[in-house]
Scaffold this active site. Structure first.
Site, PDB file in Angstrom:
ATOM      1  N   ASP A  75     -23.149  21.486 -80.382  1.00 26.38           N
ATOM      2  CA  ASP A  75     -24.727  22.159 -78.942  1.00 26.38           C
ATOM      3  C   ASP A  75     -24.099  23.408 -78.264  1.00 26.38           C
ATOM      4  OD1 ASP A  75     -26.881  22.384 -77.565  1.00 26.38           O
ATOM      5  OD2 ASP A  75     -27.375  20.670 -77.706  1.00 26.38           O
ATOM      6  N   ASN A 159     -28.901  12.869 -75.466  1.00 24.60           N
ATOM      7  CA  ASN A 159     -28.525  12.558 -73.889  1.00 24.60           C
ATOM      8  C   ASN A 159     -29.134  13.676 -73.664  1.00 24.60           C
ATOM      9  OD1 ASN A 159     -26.824  14.692 -75.579  1.00 24.60           O
ATOM     10  ND2 ASN A 159     -25.324  13.588 -74.063  1.00 24.60           N
ATOM     11  N   HIS A 160     -30.008  14.263 -74.352  1.00 24.88           N
ATOM     12  CA  HIS A 160     -31.296  15.162 -73.527  1.00 24.88           C
ATOM     13  C   HIS A 160     -31.654  14.784 -72.475  1.00 24.88           C
ATOM     14  CE1 HIS A 160     -29.529  18.399 -76.249  1.00 24.88           C
ATOM     15  NE2 HIS A 160     -29.048  18.084 -76.136  1.00 24.88           N
ATOM     16  N   PHE A 161     -32.588  15.708 -71.385  1.00 27.17           N
ATOM     17  CA  PHE A 161     -33.826  14.821 -70.623  1.00 27.17           C
ATOM     18  C   PHE A 161     -34.188  15.676 -70.030  1.00 27.17           C
ATOM     19  CE2 PHE A 161     -29.736  13.876 -67.992  1.00 27.17           C
ATOM     20  CZ  PHE A 161     -29.933  14.992 -66.853  1.00 27.17           C
ATOM     21  N   GLY A 298     -26.060  11.637 -63.669  1.00 21.28           N
ATOM     22  CA  GLY A 298     -25.690  10.612 -64.377  1.00 21.28           C
ATOM     23  C   GLY A 298     -27.103  10.315 -65.230  1.00 21.28           C
ATOM     24  N   SER A 299     -27.115   8.589 -66.285  1.00 18.45           N
ATOM     25  CA  SER A 299     -27.793   8.629 -67.426  1.00 18.45           C
ATOM     26  C   SER A 299     -28.791   7.707 -66.754  1.00 18.45           C
ATOM     27  CB  SER A 299     -27.241   6.964 -68.123  1.00 18.45           C
ATOM     28  OG  SER A 299     -27.170   5.864 -66.538  1.00 18.45           O
ATOM     29  N   MET A 300     -30.550   7.595 -67.296  1.00 16.12           N
ATOM     30  CA  MET A 300     -31.145   7.489 -66.866  1.00 16.12           C
ATOM     31  C   MET A 300     -31.592   6.538 -66.268  1.00 16.12           C
ATOM     32  SD  MET A 300     -32.997   6.453 -70.320  1.00 16.12           S
ATOM     33  CE  MET A 300     -34.965   5.449 -70.854  1.00 16.12           C
ATOM     34  N   HIS A 321     -18.515  17.345 -66.292  1.00 15.04           N
ATOM     35  CA  HIS A 321     -20.714  17.459 -66.763  1.00 15.04           C
ATOM     36  C   HIS A 321     -21.891  15.918 -66.504  1.00 15.04           C
ATOM     37  CE1 HIS A 321     -20.450  15.476 -70.856  1.00 15.04           C
ATOM     38  NE2 HIS A 321     -21.601  15.645 -71.192  1.00 15.04           N
ATOM     39  N   GLY A 324     -20.760  10.511 -68.768  1.00 13.57           N
ATOM     40  CA  GLY A 324     -20.021  10.260 -69.631  1.00 13.57           C
ATOM     41  C   GLY A 324     -20.038   8.434 -70.514  1.00 13.57           C
TER      42      GLY A 324
END
Length: 392
Positions: A75, A159-161, A298-300, A321, A324
């Site tokens: 990407d 993982n796009h948000f 971070g994560s959702m 970034h 992970g």
């Protein structure tokens, strides 16, 4: 934390995480990268490192007169944009479902695309020049022109948000994560395939690490397509941000926005490090030059950070970034349930169905630990907490 040095093959591996916490497949990839004869000084490994195609996600590689498409990522130009608004938590409605729905109605997610192009002169003044350059890309993507136009301003999946967040002062932020969509992926896959056929790559430990060499037509074609895709990704985020801010202006007529913060984390840059002009690939890493603002999500449901780079030369002026992954998507689906997802995203207006279980916070590393591990790379400016999270 201070970086740990692991002996590599041609150059060493400098890690901002404990080596024993890195999955074996990822560690083998790092050894493969260290064997590249074009590598300069060392390989820099971020605390969010994990296994990827050819090269690990969370690796920064400086090559002399060479570049590996797999060390950029498929990407191309994937990255982050964030902007602080003038409104605060008290201005938000008690239920955020309508706001989430309104944003989802203007920004296609997953495989969705706009029915007609969404970009306008409000987003950029040079669209004609940009799309004319599409005709100069590799012939392998010529049939994708219409799709590329209609995917401009779309989120994608995985993982796009796209999030509405609150900082520690309860100020509202908009944050989004996306890249060059289908066209960037196709360009990357095409050039990785081309590189694998070149004779100088025949003895590499992993064919996916194949490189292009300076002064060759293959390198020139790749860099041309690469820089176009990086520009596509930057514009894609800008169009999405404008679509979201238009919604917010309708909902909150007096809202104002600061200057956006934007950064790639899958890209190539021409830079000078340790006295040499090199091509730096950051795959799952942001540039963190002294004073530069960056975004580490971070994560959702767990929070994200706005940071300022410290310009550490040993990391090639880079930082992580994001959090992970600590487990694969397949393992996450087998490990967690939708009930786990609902529990771990409590208080966040977001999808809580089986389609996004692989994005559950438990599948990712702890973002606070990741930030602490790179205290010599970045300084925290603000910590954000999601209240709305939109995923494909």
């Amino acid at each position: 934390m201070a970086a740990t040095i692991v002996r590599g093959q041609n150059v060493d591996i400098r890690m901002w995480t404990r080596p024993d916490e890195v999955e074996p497949f990822a560690m083998q990839q790092l050894q493969n990268i260290s064997a590249l004869p074009w590598a300069v000084k060392h390989i820099a490994v971020m605390p969010d490192v994990h296994y990827g195609k050819g090269a690990t996600v969370g690796s920064v590689i400086a090559l002399r007169d060479a570049v590996s498409p797999a060390a950029v990522g498929v990407d191309i130009g994937c990255g982050m944009t964030a902007v602080r608004t003038s409104i605060n938590a008290a201005d938000l409605p008690e239920s955020l479902r309508r706001l989430r729905s309104r944003i989802e109605s203007v920004v296609p997610v997953g495989f969705g695309q706009h029915r007609e192009p969404a970009f306008t002169e409000r987003d950029a003044q040079d669209w004609q020049r940009f799309w004319k350059a599409f005709d100069e890309l590799t012939p392998a993507v010529k049939a994708r022109a219409e799709k590329a136009r209609n995917q401009m301003g779309t989120l994608g999946g995985g993982n796009h948000f796209l999030e509405i967040c609150l900082d520690e002062r309860q100020q509202v932020w908009v944050m989004l994560h996306s890249g060059s969509r289908g066209i960037g992926n196709e360009l990357a896959q095409h050039h990785i395939s081309v590189a694998r056929t070149l004779a100088h790559n025949a003895e590499l430990p992993d064919p996916d690490l194949a490189v292009f060499l300076a002064g060759t037509p293959e390198m020139a074609e790749y860099r041309h397509d690469l820089y176009w895709a990086q520009d596509y990704a930057r514009r894609n985020r800008a169009v999405m941000l404008r679509l979201v801010t238009d919604v917010l202006r309708t909902e909150f007529p007096h809202i104002e926005f600061d200057e956006p913060i934007s950064c790639h984390h899958n890209y190539v840059a021409e830079e000078t490090h340790f006295g040499e002009d090199v091509l730096v690939t950051r795959k799952g890493a942001i540039r963190a030059g002294r004073g530069e603002l960056g975004i580490i999500p971070g994560s959702m449901g767990t929070g994200s950070y706005i940071v300022r780079g410290l310009g550490n030369p040993d990391s090639f002026e880079s930082a992580s970034h994001g959090a992970g992954r600590r487990m694969s998507r397949n393992k996450a689906r087998k490990t967690f349930t939708t009930e786990d997802l609902r529990s771990q995203t409590a208080g966040v207006e977001c999808r809580k169905d089986s389609g996004v279980v692989d994005e559950i916070p438990g599948a990712y590393k702890d973002i606070d630990t990741v930030i602490a591990d790179q205290s010599d790379l970045v300084k925290v400016v603000a910590k954000l907490k999601q209240v709305v999270c939109i995923k494909g």
